[in-house]
Design an enzyme around this catalytic site. Sequence first.
Site, PDB file in Angstrom:
ATOM      1  N   ASN A 227       0.855  -1.199   0.000  1.00 11.61           N
ATOM      2  CA  ASN A 227       0.000   0.000   0.000  1.00 11.61           C
ATOM      3  C   ASN A 227       0.882   1.237   0.000  1.00 11.61           C
ATOM      4  OD1 ASN A 227       0.553   0.893   2.821  1.00 11.61           O
ATOM      5  ND2 ASN A 227      -0.354  -1.094   3.285  1.00 11.61           N
ATOM      6  N   ASP A 296      -4.061  -6.217   5.228  1.00 14.75           N
ATOM      7  CA  ASP A 296      -5.050  -7.064   5.892  1.00 14.75           C
ATOM      8  C   ASP A 296      -4.996  -8.508   5.392  1.00 14.75           C
ATOM      9  OD1 ASP A 296      -6.221  -5.120   7.590  1.00 14.75           O
ATOM     10  OD2 ASP A 296      -7.115  -4.202   5.814  1.00 14.75           O
ATOM     11  N   LYS A 306       8.146 -16.879 -11.046  1.00 18.36           N
ATOM     12  CA  LYS A 306       7.309 -15.807 -11.565  1.00 18.36           C
ATOM     13  C   LYS A 306       6.126 -16.394 -12.354  1.00 18.36           C
ATOM     14  CE  LYS A 306       7.362 -11.794 -14.556  1.00 18.36           C
ATOM     15  NZ  LYS A 306       8.066 -11.070 -15.615  1.00 18.36           N
ATOM     16  N   PRO A 324      -2.401 -11.732  10.561  1.00 17.19           N
ATOM     17  CA  PRO A 324      -2.678 -11.546  11.993  1.00 17.19           C
ATOM     18  C   PRO A 324      -2.795 -10.058  12.306  1.00 17.19           C
ATOM     19  CG  PRO A 324      -0.367 -12.130  11.631  1.00 17.19           C
ATOM     20  CD  PRO A 324      -1.058 -12.253  10.311  1.00 17.19           C
ATOM     21  N   ASP A 325      -3.648  -9.728  13.262  1.00 13.84           N
ATOM     22  CA  ASP A 325      -3.767  -8.337  13.705  1.00 13.84           C
ATOM     23  C   ASP A 325      -2.752  -8.125  14.836  1.00 13.84           C
ATOM     24  OD1 ASP A 325      -4.524  -5.931  15.057  1.00 13.84           O
ATOM     25  OD2 ASP A 325      -6.431  -6.027  13.986  1.00 13.84           O
ATOM     26  N   ILE A 326      -1.706  -7.403  14.513  1.00 14.79           N
ATOM     27  CA  ILE A 326      -0.580  -7.262  15.459  1.00 14.79           C
ATOM     28  C   ILE A 326      -1.000  -6.472  16.691  1.00 14.79           C
ATOM     29  CG2 ILE A 326       1.791  -6.403  15.705  1.00 14.79           C
ATOM     30  CD1 ILE A 326       1.879  -6.611  12.529  1.00 14.79           C
ATOM     31  N   LYS A 356     -12.939   1.282  16.471  1.00  7.82           N
ATOM     32  CA  LYS A 356     -11.654   0.566  16.415  1.00  7.82           C
ATOM     33  C   LYS A 356     -11.075   0.376  17.817  1.00  7.82           C
ATOM     34  CE  LYS A 356      -9.761   0.967  12.657  1.00  7.82           C
ATOM     35  NZ  LYS A 356      -9.142   1.324  11.396  1.00  7.82           N
ATOM     36  N   LYS A 360     -10.321  -3.408  19.042  1.00  9.30           N
ATOM     37  CA  LYS A 360      -8.943  -3.855  19.264  1.00  9.30           C
ATOM     38  C   LYS A 360      -8.596  -3.939  20.749  1.00  9.30           C
ATOM     39  CE  LYS A 360      -7.462  -2.845  14.781  1.00  9.30           C
ATOM     40  NZ  LYS A 360      -6.523  -3.476  13.872  1.00  9.30           N
TER      41      LYS A 360
HETATM   42  O1  C5P Z   1      -7.809  -2.861  11.511  1.00 14.02           O
HETATM   43  P1  C5P Z   1      -7.208  -1.609  10.979  1.00 14.02           P
HETATM   44  O2  C5P Z   1      -6.182  -1.875   9.912  1.00 14.02           O
HETATM   45  O3  C5P Z   1      -8.191  -0.603  10.552  1.00 14.02           O
HETATM   46  O4  C5P Z   1      -6.444  -0.970  12.254  1.00 14.02           O
HETATM   47  C1  C5P Z   1      -5.410  -0.080  12.151  1.00 14.02           C
HETATM   48  C2  C5P Z   1      -4.506  -0.173  13.353  1.00 14.02           C
HETATM   49  O5  C5P Z   1      -4.211  -1.529  13.656  1.00 14.02           O
HETATM   50  C3  C5P Z   1      -3.180   0.479  13.124  1.00 14.02           C
HETATM   51  O6  C5P Z   1      -2.706   0.905  14.373  1.00 14.02           O
HETATM   52  C4  C5P Z   1      -2.346  -0.665  12.562  1.00 14.02           C
HETATM   53  O7  C5P Z   1      -0.972  -0.467  12.755  1.00 14.02           O
HETATM   54  C5  C5P Z   1      -2.873  -1.836  13.370  1.00 14.02           C
HETATM   55  N1  C5P Z   1      -2.865  -3.110  12.643  1.00 14.02           N
HETATM   56  C6  C5P Z   1      -2.046  -4.146  13.036  1.00 14.02           C
HETATM   57  N2  C5P Z   1      -2.069  -5.348  12.394  1.00 14.02           N
HETATM   58  C7  C5P Z   1      -2.913  -5.561  11.366  1.00 14.02           C
HETATM   59  C8  C5P Z   1      -3.765  -4.526  10.956  1.00 14.02           C
HETATM   60  C9  C5P Z   1      -3.707  -3.315  11.609  1.00 14.02           C
HETATM   61  O8  C5P Z   1      -1.253  -3.953  13.977  1.00 14.02           O
HETATM   62  N3  C5P Z   1      -2.924  -6.717  10.762  1.00 14.02           N
END
Ligand code: C5P
Length: 419
Positions: A227, A296, A306, A324-326, A356, A360
């Site tokens: 991105n 995401d 390739k 994974p959502d860190i 959010k 989270k």
């Molecule tokens: O879920 P979303 O992307 O909208 O949330 C944004 C926040 O979550 C930011 O602080 C981003 O750094 C964190 N994030 C993360 N891991 C992901 C997606 C988002 O730590 N996979």
Amino acid sequence: MRDTPPAEPAAAAPADDLAGRRLVLGLTGGIACYKAAELTRELAKAGATVQVVMTEAAERFVTAVTMQALSGRPVFTSQWDLRAPNAMAHIDLTRAADAVVVAPASADFIAKLAHGLANDLLSLACLARPRERCSLLVAPAMNREMWDHPATRRNVAQIAADGAAVLGPASGDQACGEVGDGRMLEAAEIRDEVVAHFQPKVLAGRRVLVTAGPTYEPIDPVRGVTNRSSGKMGFAVARAAAEAGAAVTLVAGPVALPTPRGVARLDVQTARQMHDAVLPLAAAHDVFVATAAVADWRPAQVAAHKLKKADGHDAPTIAMAPNPDILAAVARLPRPPYCVGFAAESHDLAKHAREKRERKGVPLVVANVGPATFGRDDNALLLVDAAGERELGQGDKLALARALVREIARRLPAAQEPR
Ligand code: C5P
């Protein structure tokens, strides 16, 4: 994942970082005097008033004419200079100064400082300065053997114990042809240290972990999904936290940005690498600021070779898997650091930020308008926490990051022991 090379200075400081600061720049004898000319310009460009003082030895390496032209002020070189109406230049020089910066500082000059000797104008001015409001910053420059000598080590330790800030030195090629510790920092690095010196130390003793930049999710060896995040906001947060006295670890996705001074950096490519870098570190930090624009989804399979265009065939369909959502994972730790999430939205900032925050499980979410800030040097932030909302209006990212760091510092539980 790999460790990055040593920190580089930021290319430029915001023009007003040293606005209103009055500095005495002292030069002592050394080849590095040539860098002091550049330093004078850097400090002046950042808004400082620079009064140059040179020792007799320094004048062998660079002329007072050069330093006067660059600082725009007559240079002082002698304690017998009669320009000061009271003939006490050594007193007057520091009475209105915020700091004395000695760059380059020779081994001999550091020895003098350590012992309180005062037999030239610069050493007199250092000794006579009002210590409570005029700090002393010293940038050593000397041959590696001189730097390594026990006498120099003792003297450096002594001036640090007496309250001086010792900047560097760096390691590398030396004018004498040898290689090792003792090179003076570059002008922009010293400027950044001076700027940092004047920032309030609201995070002293704290450990801060920051993620920044995009992630890159490979499709095959040459293509990937990413991105437009530049990493600038996260790097600014890391720099601001370091300036505020924190020990900072920065986990960065693929960006072309120099590491802020004093920040430990880990480079990663993918979201899973970022997750694996962050999770083991998080519990040892007091604050986690997730500024990274983590992808995401990732391609479920990475092709070993390739992907080829086959004549007349349709484009491939790439199956995606969730990353994974860190931030959420860090927030779920048994003893999480104070977690700050970012929300890049296109509309309804406050509403999305509140959602959010809940989703989270983090105490603070910072919302900004994604399309309006990606890649740019400025931004505007909306802070959303349990108490409500607070706007940090349009400004450059470093100024906003400093304001955000102060807001975070105010929210840290006072009773929390630094980790
Ligand atoms: O879920 P979303 O992307 O909208 O949330 C944004 C926040 O979550 C930011 O602080 C981003 O750094 C964190 N994030 C993360 N891991 C992901 C997606 C988002 O730590 N996979």
